[in-house]
Design a protein around this motif. Structure first.
Motif, PDB file in Angstrom:
ATOM      1  N   TYR A  44      -8.271  96.669   1.569  1.00 30.65           N
ATOM      2  CA  TYR A  44      -8.372  96.343   2.991  1.00 30.65           C
ATOM      3  C   TYR A  44      -8.731  97.586   3.790  1.00 30.65           C
ATOM      4  O   TYR A  44      -8.213  98.666   3.510  1.00 30.65           O
ATOM      5  N   PHE A  69      -3.216  90.576  10.731  1.00 40.83           N
ATOM      6  CA  PHE A  69      -4.571  90.032  10.661  1.00 40.83           C
ATOM      7  C   PHE A  69      -4.795  89.181  11.897  1.00 40.83           C
ATOM      8  O   PHE A  69      -3.973  88.335  12.237  1.00 40.83           O
ATOM      9  N   GLN A  70      -5.913  89.398  12.576  1.00 38.05           N
ATOM     10  CA  GLN A  70      -6.225  88.593  13.747  1.00 38.05           C
ATOM     11  C   GLN A  70      -7.715  88.296  13.780  1.00 38.05           C
ATOM     12  O   GLN A  70      -8.524  89.065  13.274  1.00 38.05           O
ATOM     13  N   THR A  71      -8.052  87.157  14.353  1.00 39.66           N
ATOM     14  CA  THR A  71      -9.458  86.780  14.496  1.00 39.66           C
ATOM     15  C   THR A  71      -9.760  86.576  15.972  1.00 39.66           C
ATOM     16  O   THR A  71      -8.870  86.291  16.770  1.00 39.66           O
ATOM     17  N   ARG A  72     -11.038  86.776  16.306  1.00 44.67           N
ATOM     18  CA  ARG A  72     -11.475  86.584  17.688  1.00 44.67           C
ATOM     19  C   ARG A  72     -12.923  86.111  17.672  1.00 44.67           C
ATOM     20  O   ARG A  72     -13.667  86.381  16.731  1.00 44.67           O
ATOM     21  N   GLN A  80     -12.848  89.248  12.234  1.00 47.31           N
ATOM     22  CA  GLN A  80     -11.472  89.474  11.803  1.00 47.31           C
ATOM     23  C   GLN A  80     -11.159  90.957  11.906  1.00 47.31           C
ATOM     24  O   GLN A  80     -11.958  91.797  11.504  1.00 47.31           O
ATOM     25  N   ASP A  81      -9.995  91.251  12.461  1.00 48.12           N
ATOM     26  CA  ASP A  81      -9.514  92.627  12.556  1.00 48.12           C
ATOM     27  C   ASP A  81      -8.227  92.733  11.767  1.00 48.12           C
ATOM     28  O   ASP A  81      -7.414  91.800  11.749  1.00 48.12           O
ATOM     29  N   ILE A  82      -8.043  93.880  11.111  1.00 46.37           N
ATOM     30  CA  ILE A  82      -6.787  94.170  10.429  1.00 46.37           C
ATOM     31  C   ILE A  82      -6.199  95.393  11.115  1.00 46.37           C
ATOM     32  O   ILE A  82      -6.841  96.443  11.188  1.00 46.37           O
TER      33      ILE A  82
END
Length: 92
Positions: A44, A69-72, A80-82
């Motif tokens: 990752y 973990f987030q998505t936008r 996706q951002d980690i």
């Protein structure tokens, strides 16, 4: 995700603009973390922000990582951002 992981590499910290920061900037650093088990385990690339970005980790170090973990959506595309929430060096 909370997991024991191995550091593969870490980049240098740099300043990015942030509307949430008091001075309009926050420090950011990218780190590459790999799950334990073998050469081909999942890897990752995560962002460390603020004071955490100034912490130095070295390849091969074991760390306890808490990742978010987030998505936008942006311009009709999903990203996706980690984000590293917590990173603790484990004694080898």
């Amino acid at each position: 995700m909370k997991k024991l992981m191995k550091v593969v590499a870490q980049g240098e910290p740099f300043a990015v603009q942030s509307q949430k920061a008091e001075n309009g900037q926050v420090m950011k650093c990218n780190i590459v973390l790999q799950e334990l088990g073998g050469k081909y385990e999942d890897t990752y690339v995560a962002a460390m922000l603020g004071q955490l970005a100034s912490c130095k980790f070295y390849a091969g170090e074991l760390v306890y990582a808490v990742l978010r973990f987030q998505t936008r959506e942006y311009n009709g595309q999903m990203f996706q951002d980690i984000l590293v929430v917590e990173l603790i060096k484990m004694k080898n």
